[in-house]
Write an enzyme that holds these catalytic residues in place. Structure first.
Site, PDB file in Angstrom:
ATOM      1  N   ALA A  74       0.820  -1.214   0.000  1.00  0.00           N
ATOM      2  CA  ALA A  74       0.000   0.000   0.000  1.00  0.00           C
ATOM      3  C   ALA A  74       0.857   1.269   0.000  1.00  0.00           C
ATOM      4  O   ALA A  74       0.439   2.292  -0.532  1.00  0.00           O
ATOM      5  CB  ALA A  74      -0.947   0.008   1.197  1.00  0.00           C
ATOM      6  N   THR A  75       2.041   1.204   0.570  1.00  0.00           N
ATOM      7  CA  THR A  75       2.917   2.382   0.538  1.00  0.00           C
ATOM      8  C   THR A  75       3.212   2.768  -0.913  1.00  0.00           C
ATOM      9  O   THR A  75       3.064   3.934  -1.304  1.00  0.00           O
ATOM     10  CB  THR A  75       4.243   2.101   1.279  1.00  0.00           C
ATOM     11  N   ASN A 154      -5.836   2.971  10.495  1.00  0.00           N
ATOM     12  CA  ASN A 154      -4.993   1.905  11.038  1.00  0.00           C
ATOM     13  C   ASN A 154      -4.774   2.009  12.547  1.00  0.00           C
ATOM     14  O   ASN A 154      -4.340   1.057  13.165  1.00  0.00           O
ATOM     15  CB  ASN A 154      -3.639   1.889  10.325  1.00  0.00           C
ATOM     16  N   GLN A 182      -6.428  -1.169   5.301  1.00  0.00           N
ATOM     17  CA  GLN A 182      -7.044  -1.842   6.453  1.00  0.00           C
ATOM     18  C   GLN A 182      -8.458  -2.322   6.145  1.00  0.00           C
ATOM     19  O   GLN A 182      -9.075  -2.980   6.984  1.00  0.00           O
ATOM     20  CB  GLN A 182      -7.125  -0.868   7.646  1.00  0.00           C
ATOM     21  N   ALA A 203      -1.743  -6.911   0.962  1.00  0.00           N
ATOM     22  CA  ALA A 203      -2.133  -8.284   1.341  1.00  0.00           C
ATOM     23  C   ALA A 203      -1.880  -8.582   2.811  1.00  0.00           C
ATOM     24  O   ALA A 203      -2.610  -9.361   3.428  1.00  0.00           O
ATOM     25  CB  ALA A 203      -1.374  -9.289   0.473  1.00  0.00           C
ATOM     26  N   HIS A 204      -0.848  -7.953   3.400  1.00  0.00           N
ATOM     27  CA  HIS A 204      -0.396  -8.459   4.704  1.00  0.00           C
ATOM     28  C   HIS A 204      -1.220  -8.028   5.902  1.00  0.00           C
ATOM     29  O   HIS A 204      -0.954  -8.444   7.022  1.00  0.00           O
ATOM     30  CB  HIS A 204       1.096  -8.156   4.912  1.00  0.00           C
ATOM     31  N   THR A 243       9.218  -7.267 -12.944  1.00  0.00           N
ATOM     32  CA  THR A 243       8.677  -8.629 -13.063  1.00  0.00           C
ATOM     33  C   THR A 243       7.700  -8.907 -11.931  1.00  0.00           C
ATOM     34  O   THR A 243       8.000  -8.636 -10.766  1.00  0.00           O
ATOM     35  CB  THR A 243       9.836  -9.652 -13.018  1.00  0.00           C
ATOM     36  N   CYS A 329       4.167   5.103  15.291  1.00  0.00           N
ATOM     37  CA  CYS A 329       4.580   3.716  15.094  1.00  0.00           C
ATOM     38  C   CYS A 329       5.959   3.620  14.452  1.00  0.00           C
ATOM     39  O   CYS A 329       6.610   2.597  14.517  1.00  0.00           O
ATOM     40  CB  CYS A 329       3.545   2.932  14.300  1.00  0.00           C
TER      41      CYS A 329
END
Ligand SMILES: *Cc1c(COP(=O)(O)O)cnc(C)c1O
Length: 392
Positions: A74-75, A154, A182, A203-204, A243, A329
């Site tokens: 997302a960054t 977040n 989020q 995804a994470h 790639t 954070c």
């Protein structure tokens, strides 16, 4: 394992679901091809896997597969959206609107653009973390080219009114970007109904692997132009060369597929766990909920605790639970969270805050252990403060 603290930091990252790992594994070894190789089966099977994730993501947000651009997370998606629009539309205007509680991956690209001469309006939020739409209305200018407002926060889990904001932007022909890192898989998202033009995904945070994300880029009504921020082989229709990382992309698709299938039931479970934690903590005086009470992510509970020192609180909680505190954070700084100060908290109260990020694998038993330990820690800290006489 038993000595490790209970993980309650699911807004920072989530463990990868075993089903996601299983889906990814063949793409490291047998099916290792480059999805851009068009002359043999190795390339074709990798390309088919990438296509499948594009379809899953497109379906998840009501877009088309051609509108999905894979990124490293997302960054990168936020950077591509914000800087890409600024560079493509600067002749139309040089004004961007965003919000004080955005992630640094939105605020920092905006700050960077400011150094290049763009004007940035940073909207405040109300006490509940939501933006006041009349303030947005007043912030629009003829030269506004982009509005960036996150879907779910977040830190405090607040869900902004995307459909209303989308409508206001579309009426004025202004591009609307949302950071949905989020939100994907956790709340319904619909780029048509919400009139979203650009949406960042990762995804994470949804039980997928780290290092993979996507940017939704609207292609019709209106078609959004983006200046690429990474040049090279022309992958992703020229918008993001490099790639494609097939195993991560496969994992992303599987993670979102699972999250969508289980969204309703999972949100019920998470809400139950959060309510249980909240009601137990509410036995104490001086506990404030941060963020809107209902318009929020199911797994988020963020509280500020009166009468304790933030650092001491975190230290006391750490042996039992992995949570985040009210300090920024980014570990390099010790400033209080910009999100909590935007709610109007004093620095001291912002520091004395805890973010519980409850997730798919947490249990009722864990929540009870966490609540019990948190209550004992707060009580003991308050007692000490009273004894030393530095309480307020
Ligand atoms: C985690 C997060 C990001 C950064 O995502 P990465 O994929 O780790 O780069 C951006 N925005 C929000 C709201 C997030 O929660």
């Amino acid at each position: 394992m038993s000595t490790r603290p209970i993980y309650l930091d699911c807004h920072a990252t989530t463990p990868v679901d075993e089903r996601v790992v299983a889906a990814m594994l063949p793409y490291f070894t047998e099916r290792f091809g480059n999805p851009s190789s068009i002359s043999h089966v190795y390339g074709w099977e990798a390309e088919a896997a990438v296509k499948q994730t594009r379809e899953i993501l497109a379906t998840a947000i009501n877009a088309t597969p051609e509108e999905i651009v894979f990124t490293s997370g997302a960054t990168e998606a936020n950077n591509l959206a914000i800087k890409g629009v600024a560079e493509a539309y600067f002749q139309k205007g040089q004004h961007i609107i965003t919000v004080a509680t955005e992630h640094s991956a939105v605020l920092d690209p905006c700050k960077y653009l400011k150094t290049l001469g763009f004007e940035i309006t940073i909207l405040p939020v109300q006490k509940d973390g939501l933006i006041d739409l009349t303030k947005l209305e007043k912030a629009f200018r003829p030269e506004t080219i982009l509005v960036s407002v996150m879907a779910a926060n977040n830190e405090i889990g607040v869900l902004q009114a995307l459909a209303e904001i989308g409508e206001m932007c579309r009426d004025r022909n202004i591009i609307f970007h949302t950071d949905a890192a989020q939100a994907i898989g956790k709340i319904p998202l619909d780029v048509q109904a919400m009139k979203i033009d650009l949406m960042s995904l990762t995804a994470h945070k949804v039980y997928g692997p780290k290092g993979i994300g996507a940017l939704y880029v609207r292609r019709r009504n209106p078609r959004v132009q983006l200046a690429p921020q990474q040049h090279g082989g022309g992958h992703e229709r020229g918008m993001r060369s490099g790639t494609l990382y097939t195993p991560q992309i496969v994992g992303f698709g599987k993670a979102v597929e699972i999250a969508l299938a289980e969204q309703t039931i999972e949100n019920q479970c998470l809400t139950e766990l959060r309510q249980r934690l909240r009601s137990q903590l509410s036995q104490l005086e001086g506990i404030h909920l941060n963020g809107h009470p209902t318009q929020r992510l199911a797994g988020n509970l963020n509280i500020s605790v009166e009468g304790v020192d933030g650092a001491a609180l975190l230290l006391g909680l750490q042996p039992v639970m992995a949570v985040s505190s009210g300090s920024a954070c980014s570990s390099a700084t010790t400033a209080p969270s910009h999100v909590l100060t935007a709610l109007g908290h004093s620095e001291k109260l912002a520091y004395a805050s805890v973010r519980f990020g409850i997730g798919r694998f947490n249990t009722l038993e864990e929540i009870d252990i966490v609540a019990k330990h948190a209550i004992a820690t707060i009580q003991s800290l308050r007692k000490q403060t009273t004894l030393v006489g530095t309480g307020d």
